[in-house]
Write a protein that holds these residues in place. Structure first.
Motif, PDB file in Angstrom:
ATOM      1  N   HIS A 253     -24.293  21.070  -1.424  1.00 48.84           N
ATOM      2  CA  HIS A 253     -24.931  20.157  -0.911  1.00 48.84           C
ATOM      3  C   HIS A 253     -24.032  18.701  -1.386  1.00 48.84           C
ATOM      4  CE1 HIS A 253     -28.344  22.811  -0.509  1.00 48.84           C
ATOM      5  NE2 HIS A 253     -28.439  22.241   0.631  1.00 48.84           N
ATOM      6  N   ARG A 254     -22.718  19.175  -1.705  1.00 47.07           N
ATOM      7  CA  ARG A 254     -21.929  17.947  -1.929  1.00 47.07           C
ATOM      8  C   ARG A 254     -20.436  18.103  -1.592  1.00 47.07           C
ATOM      9  NH1 ARG A 254     -18.674  19.685  -5.762  1.00 47.07           N
ATOM     10  NH2 ARG A 254     -19.399  20.851  -7.628  1.00 47.07           N
ATOM     11  N   PRO A 255     -19.694  17.182  -1.545  1.00 48.66           N
ATOM     12  CA  PRO A 255     -18.283  17.351  -1.107  1.00 48.66           C
ATOM     13  C   PRO A 255     -17.411  17.998  -2.142  1.00 48.66           C
ATOM     14  CG  PRO A 255     -18.775  15.034  -1.125  1.00 48.66           C
ATOM     15  CD  PRO A 255     -19.890  15.842  -1.657  1.00 48.66           C
ATOM     16  N   LEU A 256     -16.358  18.827  -1.766  1.00 48.48           N
ATOM     17  CA  LEU A 256     -15.791  19.652  -2.624  1.00 48.48           C
ATOM     18  C   LEU A 256     -14.726  18.706  -3.448  1.00 48.48           C
ATOM     19  CD1 LEU A 256     -13.577  22.544  -1.497  1.00 48.48           C
ATOM     20  CD2 LEU A 256     -12.516  20.810  -3.271  1.00 48.48           C
ATOM     21  N   ARG A 257     -14.786  18.807  -4.624  1.00 47.42           N
ATOM     22  CA  ARG A 257     -13.963  17.771  -5.653  1.00 47.42           C
ATOM     23  C   ARG A 257     -12.422  18.337  -6.102  1.00 47.42           C
ATOM     24  NH1 ARG A 257     -19.341  17.427  -9.607  1.00 47.42           N
ATOM     25  NH2 ARG A 257     -20.771  15.989  -8.205  1.00 47.42           N
ATOM     26  N   VAL A 258     -11.722  17.422  -5.907  1.00 55.40           N
ATOM     27  CA  VAL A 258     -10.355  17.931  -6.057  1.00 55.40           C
ATOM     28  C   VAL A 258      -9.716  16.768  -7.345  1.00 55.40           C
ATOM     29  CG1 VAL A 258      -7.834  18.419  -5.534  1.00 55.40           C
ATOM     30  CG2 VAL A 258      -9.878  18.807  -3.997  1.00 55.40           C
ATOM     31  N   LEU A 259      -9.343  17.042  -8.335  1.00 53.85           N
ATOM     32  CA  LEU A 259      -8.610  16.065  -9.147  1.00 53.85           C
ATOM     33  C   LEU A 259      -7.019  16.400  -9.034  1.00 53.85           C
ATOM     34  CD1 LEU A 259      -8.727  14.252 -11.688  1.00 53.85           C
ATOM     35  CD2 LEU A 259      -8.710  16.316 -13.067  1.00 53.85           C
ATOM     36  N   GLN A 260      -6.526  15.086  -8.523  1.00 49.81           N
ATOM     37  CA  GLN A 260      -4.942  15.020  -8.477  1.00 49.81           C
ATOM     38  C   GLN A 260      -4.481  14.604  -9.763  1.00 49.81           C
ATOM     39  OE1 GLN A 260      -3.593  15.634  -5.603  1.00 49.81           O
ATOM     40  NE2 GLN A 260      -5.569  16.148  -4.252  1.00 49.81           N
ATOM     41  N   VAL A 261      -3.222  15.235 -10.265  1.00 51.45           N
ATOM     42  CA  VAL A 261      -2.853  14.828 -11.619  1.00 51.45           C
ATOM     43  C   VAL A 261      -1.270  14.680 -11.386  1.00 51.45           C
ATOM     44  CG1 VAL A 261      -2.257  15.678 -14.067  1.00 51.45           C
ATOM     45  CG2 VAL A 261      -4.529  16.353 -12.728  1.00 51.45           C
ATOM     46  N   TYR A 262      -0.889  13.450 -11.769  1.00 47.12           N
ATOM     47  CA  TYR A 262       0.717  13.186 -11.823  1.00 47.12           C
ATOM     48  C   TYR A 262       0.857  11.974 -12.562  1.00 47.12           C
ATOM     49  CZ  TYR A 262       5.149  12.269 -10.322  1.00 47.12           C
ATOM     50  OH  TYR A 262       6.526  12.171 -10.114  1.00 47.12           O
ATOM     51  N   ARG A 263       2.219  11.855 -13.089  1.00 42.56           N
ATOM     52  CA  ARG A 263       2.405  10.931 -14.390  1.00 42.56           C
ATOM     53  C   ARG A 263       2.376   9.456 -13.974  1.00 42.56           C
ATOM     54  NH1 ARG A 263       7.617   8.812 -13.614  1.00 42.56           N
ATOM     55  NH2 ARG A 263       8.796   9.720 -11.870  1.00 42.56           N
ATOM     56  N   THR A 264       2.555   9.194 -12.778  1.00 38.90           N
ATOM     57  CA  THR A 264       1.968   7.696 -12.532  1.00 38.90           C
ATOM     58  C   THR A 264       1.558   7.824 -11.179  1.00 38.90           C
ATOM     59  OG1 THR A 264       3.348   5.685 -12.287  1.00 38.90           O
ATOM     60  CG2 THR A 264       4.376   7.452 -11.413  1.00 38.90           C
ATOM     61  N   TYR A 265       0.839   6.315 -10.839  1.00 37.27           N
ATOM     62  CA  TYR A 265       0.233   6.135  -9.577  1.00 37.27           C
ATOM     63  C   TYR A 265       0.137   4.529  -9.232  1.00 37.27           C
ATOM     64  CZ  TYR A 265      -2.632   7.466  -5.540  1.00 37.27           C
ATOM     65  OH  TYR A 265      -2.849   7.551  -4.253  1.00 37.27           O
ATOM     66  N   PHE A 266      -0.289   4.445  -8.080  1.00 35.13           N
ATOM     67  CA  PHE A 266      -0.663   2.767  -7.784  1.00 35.13           C
ATOM     68  C   PHE A 266      -1.712   2.426  -8.748  1.00 35.13           C
ATOM     69  CE2 PHE A 266       0.354   4.969  -3.812  1.00 35.13           C
ATOM     70  CZ  PHE A 266       1.576   4.427  -3.574  1.00 35.13           C
ATOM     71  N   PRO A 267      -1.526   1.171  -9.089  1.00 32.04           N
ATOM     72  CA  PRO A 267      -0.729   0.109  -8.711  1.00 32.04           C
ATOM     73  C   PRO A 267       0.432  -0.156  -9.481  1.00 32.04           C
ATOM     74  CG  PRO A 267      -2.173  -0.955 -10.077  1.00 32.04           C
ATOM     75  CD  PRO A 267      -2.908   0.703 -10.124  1.00 32.04           C
ATOM     76  N   ASP A 268       0.727   0.931 -10.389  1.00 40.95           N
ATOM     77  CA  ASP A 268       2.233   0.797 -11.208  1.00 40.95           C
ATOM     78  C   ASP A 268       3.383   1.171 -10.151  1.00 40.95           C
ATOM     79  OD1 ASP A 268       0.983   0.227 -13.621  1.00 40.95           O
ATOM     80  OD2 ASP A 268       0.735   2.394 -14.059  1.00 40.95           O
ATOM     81  N   PRO A 269       4.512   0.720 -10.552  1.00 42.58           N
ATOM     82  CA  PRO A 269       5.754   0.788  -9.545  1.00 42.58           C
ATOM     83  C   PRO A 269       5.602   2.184  -8.437  1.00 42.58           C
ATOM     84  CG  PRO A 269       6.420   0.236 -11.616  1.00 42.58           C
ATOM     85  CD  PRO A 269       4.941   0.321 -11.903  1.00 42.58           C
ATOM     86  N   GLN A 270       5.807   1.683  -7.159  1.00 40.60           N
ATOM     87  CA  GLN A 270       5.744   2.659  -6.103  1.00 40.60           C
ATOM     88  C   GLN A 270       6.936   3.402  -6.019  1.00 40.60           C
ATOM     89  OE1 GLN A 270       4.851   0.355  -2.805  1.00 40.60           O
ATOM     90  NE2 GLN A 270       3.596  -1.313  -3.771  1.00 40.60           N
ATOM     91  N   GLY A 271       6.593   4.766  -5.458  1.00 46.84           N
ATOM     92  CA  GLY A 271       7.743   5.678  -5.115  1.00 46.84           C
ATOM     93  C   GLY A 271       6.989   6.651  -4.090  1.00 46.84           C
ATOM     94  N   GLY A 272       7.906   7.425  -3.262  1.00 46.74           N
ATOM     95  CA  GLY A 272       7.561   8.411  -2.448  1.00 46.74           C
ATOM     96  C   GLY A 272       6.307   9.279  -2.782  1.00 46.74           C
ATOM     97  N   LEU A 273       6.456   9.921  -3.913  1.00 43.36           N
ATOM     98  CA  LEU A 273       5.415  10.801  -4.283  1.00 43.36           C
ATOM     99  C   LEU A 273       3.935  10.524  -4.657  1.00 43.36           C
ATOM    100  CD1 LEU A 273       6.437  13.881  -7.017  1.00 43.36           C
ATOM    101  CD2 LEU A 273       4.048  12.955  -6.720  1.00 43.36           C
ATOM    102  N   GLN A 274       4.034   9.033  -5.107  1.00 43.90           N
ATOM    103  CA  GLN A 274       2.695   8.355  -5.172  1.00 43.90           C
ATOM    104  C   GLN A 274       2.152   8.290  -4.012  1.00 43.90           C
ATOM    105  OE1 GLN A 274       5.522   7.369  -6.705  1.00 43.90           O
ATOM    106  NE2 GLN A 274       5.131   6.798  -8.838  1.00 43.90           N
ATOM    107  N   GLU A 275       2.989   8.106  -2.835  1.00 47.71           N
ATOM    108  CA  GLU A 275       2.456   7.686  -1.533  1.00 47.71           C
ATOM    109  C   GLU A 275       2.158   8.920  -1.021  1.00 47.71           C
ATOM    110  OE1 GLU A 275       1.382   5.936   1.940  1.00 47.71           O
ATOM    111  OE2 GLU A 275       1.697   4.834  -0.023  1.00 47.71           O
ATOM    112  N   ALA A 276       2.793  10.162  -1.279  1.00 48.23           N
ATOM    113  CA  ALA A 276       2.431  11.559  -0.697  1.00 48.23           C
ATOM    114  C   ALA A 276       0.954  11.901  -1.268  1.00 48.23           C
ATOM    115  CB  ALA A 276       3.691  12.490  -1.330  1.00 48.23           C
ATOM    116  N   ILE A 277       0.872  11.550  -2.573  1.00 47.79           N
ATOM    117  CA  ILE A 277      -0.759  11.979  -3.018  1.00 47.79           C
ATOM    118  C   ILE A 277      -1.788  11.071  -2.373  1.00 47.79           C
ATOM    119  CG2 ILE A 277      -2.017  11.835  -5.226  1.00 47.79           C
ATOM    120  CD1 ILE A 277       0.577  12.343  -6.731  1.00 47.79           C
ATOM    121  N   ARG A 278      -1.429   9.985  -2.246  1.00 49.66           N
ATOM    122  CA  ARG A 278      -2.390   8.927  -1.523  1.00 49.66           C
ATOM    123  C   ARG A 278      -2.644   9.364   0.039  1.00 49.66           C
ATOM    124  NH1 ARG A 278      -2.865   3.779   1.592  1.00 49.66           N
ATOM    125  NH2 ARG A 278      -0.776   3.931   2.395  1.00 49.66           N
ATOM    126  N   GLN A 279      -1.646   9.707   0.561  1.00 46.25           N
ATOM    127  CA  GLN A 279      -1.678  10.389   2.005  1.00 46.25           C
ATOM    128  C   GLN A 279      -2.505  11.855   2.125  1.00 46.25           C
ATOM    129  OE1 GLN A 279      -1.151   8.824   4.912  1.00 46.25           O
ATOM    130  NE2 GLN A 279      -0.187   6.906   3.992  1.00 46.25           N
TER     131      GLN A 279
END
Length: 401
Positions: free
Chosen positions: A25-51
């Motif tokens: 009865h709840r959403p499936l929960r996913v933990l994304q793990v990466y070395r850097t993420y927004f709002p720190d300096p942007q890059g394509g991989l961070q955008e890929a995770i966001r998308q």
């Protein structure tokens, strides 16, 4: 003994918006793990995770992102794609961050999650997985081979091999990368192909004043590069390719190579090369719409995909990229959606740019075809449905279903 504050913060955030602990009865929960993420300096991989997070929300997936930050203040940031949990980065070795305080909050978030989705390469994540004794289903998106740090790779390889062996499934972002990576070929039995994608509705529409200001500053029909200014982006070749021509280049982004490239442009008086630094998403959209083509001259396999190429295709612009045996030419098909040249080939890059500059009809035709390919392969729905199906499959396998 009371829990450390970082662990308490992680537990408090993990409990937020979760509702019942009954998995049915709840959403499936996913933990994304990466070395850097927004709002720190942007890059394509961070955008890929966001998308990926945004694209799977309509399928009933809930996300949290665990990352490091030089400041890590605040510890928890609320973003549309999910809560971002930040541990303090204490040291960085060859662009890979490490932390002395990450283990406790990481373990708390693992306890919250149904699936741990790692983004490779980040050696510290391999270490967290080992020390944290993670027993949840594990998915690894393999974004790139380790190309430059071959000496350190010899030391890291045993940990890397263990990490990839223990993954339940490994995502390659293009068939080309899956077939050309020796590391991935050693794990063929668990490979999945899931191209990165974009939700065009997540990009803001520039206001008339923003569009006018962008055009007033840069004009139109320039060639546009967007990305982190790193060694493998091939920007020396791009700058050299426009030397002595009327072609104009706009370079968007910042990074380790930025000061050197700007100094070179100043010293050699490249009046037709413009550096913007990091810009807002609205300005980025305006810049893409006004350009003649996206140019992406990367020269090493560290450029595994090229999310900027997808952004260009999404907005109907033709593409110029290099053939690296990676995802760049999965996005951009030569003479169909753009032009493909060899890496570090200044003359070929110049000729490709001159060809599109001289033939607007060709540029428009390639841009339309790129938009069609985006809709078929790289849209938010295509990405979300593939990822959601994989998440559900991993969950069912873990439950013995």
């Amino acid at each position: 003994m009371p829990e450390p504050r970082a662990t308490q913060n992680a537990r408090a955030g993990a409990q937020e918006e979760t509702g019942s602990d009954d998995q049915a009865h709840r959403p499936l929960r996913v933990l994304q793990v990466y070395r850097t993420y927004f709002p720190d300096p942007q890059g394509g991989l961070q955008e890929a995770i966001r998308q990926g997070c945004l694209a799977t929300r309509p399928f009933g997936i809930q996300h949290r992102i665990f990352t490091l930050s030089p400041s890590a203040t605040p510890r928890i940031i609320r973003r549309p794609e999910g809560l971002v949990y930040r541990a303090r980065q204490h040291i960085e070795i060859t662009s890979s961050g490490f932390s002395l305080s990450a283990l406790a909050p990481f373990r708390a978030l693992v306890g919250w999650a149904d699936i741990i989705h790692y983004h490779f390469p980040w050696p510290f994540a391999d270490l967290l997985d080992l020390i944290g004794q993670v027993r949840k289903p594990k998915l690894v998106t393999y974004h790139s081979d380790i190309v430059r740090q071959q000496g350190l790779l010899l030391l890291y390889r045993p940990l890397m091999s263990r990490f990839l062996r223990r993954a339940d499934r490994i995502i390659a972002t293009s068939p080309a990368y899956a077939n050309s990576s020796k590391t991935l070929q050693a794990h063929r039995d668990k490979l999945e192909i899931v191209p990165l994608g974009l939700d065009e509705h997540a990009y803001p529409e520039p206001s008339p004043s923003q569009a006018q200001a962008t055009e007033a500053q840069f004009g139109r029909d320039y060639f546009l590069f967007i990305g982190v200014l790193r060694y493998y982006k091939g920007l020396d070749t791009l700058i050299q390719a426009v030397r002595g021509t009327s072609l104009r280049v706009v370079i968007v982004g910042d990074g380790p190579e930025g000061p050197r490239l700007k100094q070179r442009a100043r010293e050699q008086a490249f009046a037709n090369v413009h550096f913007t630094g990091i810009v807002s998403d609205a300005t980025k959209v305006a810049l893409i719409r006004h350009c003649r083509a996206i140019v992406f001259p990367s020269n090493a396999r560290s450029e595994a995909f090229g999310i900027t190429l997808v952004e260009g295709a999404m907005l109907g612009r033709p593409l110029i990229c290099t053939e690296l045996g990676t995802g760049t030419t999965y996005i951009n098909r030569h003479d169909e959606t753009g032009l493909v040249v060899g890496p570090n080939d200044t003359e070929a890059l110049r000729q490709a740019m001159q060809r599109l500059h001289a033939d607007r009809e060709l540029a428009d035709r390639l841009g339309r075809a790129g938009r069609q390919r985006f809709e078929q392969l790289f849209s938010a729905h295509a990405l979300g449905s593939r990822l959601a199906e994989l998440y559900q499959r991993l969950t069912q396998a873990n439950r013995g279903g």
